[in-house]
Motif scaffolding. Structure first.
Motif, PDB file in Angstrom:
ATOM      1  N   ARG A  68       0.811  -1.213   0.000  1.00 29.68           N
ATOM      2  CA  ARG A  68       0.000   0.000   0.000  1.00 29.68           C
ATOM      3  C   ARG A  68       0.854   1.277   0.000  1.00 29.68           C
ATOM      4  N   GLY A  69       1.849   1.304  -0.887  1.00 27.33           N
ATOM      5  CA  GLY A  69       2.681   2.491  -1.045  1.00 27.33           C
ATOM      6  C   GLY A  69       3.920   2.535  -0.172  1.00 27.33           C
ATOM      7  N   GLU A  70       4.078   1.580   0.725  1.00 25.42           N
ATOM      8  CA  GLU A  70       5.265   1.537   1.592  1.00 25.42           C
ATOM      9  C   GLU A  70       6.165   0.385   1.165  1.00 25.42           C
ATOM     10  N   ILE A  71       7.449   0.663   0.994  1.00 23.81           N
ATOM     11  CA  ILE A  71       8.412  -0.361   0.599  1.00 23.81           C
ATOM     12  C   ILE A  71       8.904  -1.071   1.857  1.00 23.81           C
ATOM     13  N   ILE A  72       8.736  -2.398   1.881  1.00 23.66           N
ATOM     14  CA  ILE A  72       9.045  -3.187   3.078  1.00 23.66           C
ATOM     15  C   ILE A  72      10.023  -4.306   2.715  1.00 23.66           C
ATOM     16  N   PRO A  73      11.142  -4.418   3.443  1.00 21.37           N
ATOM     17  CA  PRO A  73      12.053  -5.537   3.181  1.00 21.37           C
ATOM     18  C   PRO A  73      11.428  -6.855   3.666  1.00 21.37           C
ATOM     19  N   ILE A  74      11.718  -7.927   2.930  1.00 20.45           N
ATOM     20  CA  ILE A  74      11.221  -9.253   3.287  1.00 20.45           C
ATOM     21  C   ILE A  74      12.417 -10.138   3.619  1.00 20.45           C
TER      22      ILE A  74
END
Length: 164
Positions: A68-74
């Motif tokens: 939802r528009g936020e870049i998140i590391p996995i």
């Protein structure tokens, strides 16, 4: 009439004390081991989604997703623990966790359940727990017949921040 109110009040106080003595953990499985994360840090649980790879990062960082528009590391917890890579199966999930301003996704084999554990059943992890797990495990809980290894989320998040 007043004795009923006093009994009711005493029961409420007892219930409140019992709730205060409980800690809730989301339990999940990585390589047939049961792990837990304090429920307060859970943002959401996702089915696997396409992950954009990032070059030149540690193997346990699979890449990033746009949530939802936020870049998140996995992060692949199986790889972080030195147990190989997590296979993407129908049961595989991404647990999105939040500590302060940091957010990350943890790829796990499967999510089990939320458990309520009395705080006296949670003990700090021994430094010699294991070479792979030691600094990543904050505590160990006993739930029914199982032991749950509770993640030290701030350490796990530090790994994500260093690499992503």
């Amino acid at each position: 009439m007043k004795t009923i109110d006093k009994n009711n009040h005493a029961e409420q106080n007892q219930e409140e004390k019992e709730l205060e003595s409980l800690q809730e953990f989301l339990t999940f499985e990585v390589d047939k081991e049961i792990f837990g994360i304090d429920i307060l840090y859970i943002h959401e649980i996702l089915k696997p989604v396409p992950i954009t790879r990032i070059p030149n990062v540690e193997g346990f960082i699979l890449g990033v997703i746009n949530l939802r528009g936020e870049i998140i590391p996995i992060m692949d917890l199986k790889e972080l623990f030195g147990l190989g890579f997590c296979d993407i199966l129908p049961s595989t999930r991404i647990i999105v966790v939040v500590t302060g301003e940091k957010r990350a996704g943890l790829l796990v084999d499967s999510v089990k359940q939320v458990v309520k554990i009395r705080k006296d059943k949670v003990s700090q992890a021994d430094e010699d727990l294991s070479v792979n797990y030691s600094e990543l495990i904050e505590s160990v809980s006993q739930f029914e017949e199982s032991l749950i290894l509770n993640l030290n989320l701030s350490k796990v998040m530090d790994y994500a921040a260093e690499e992503a």
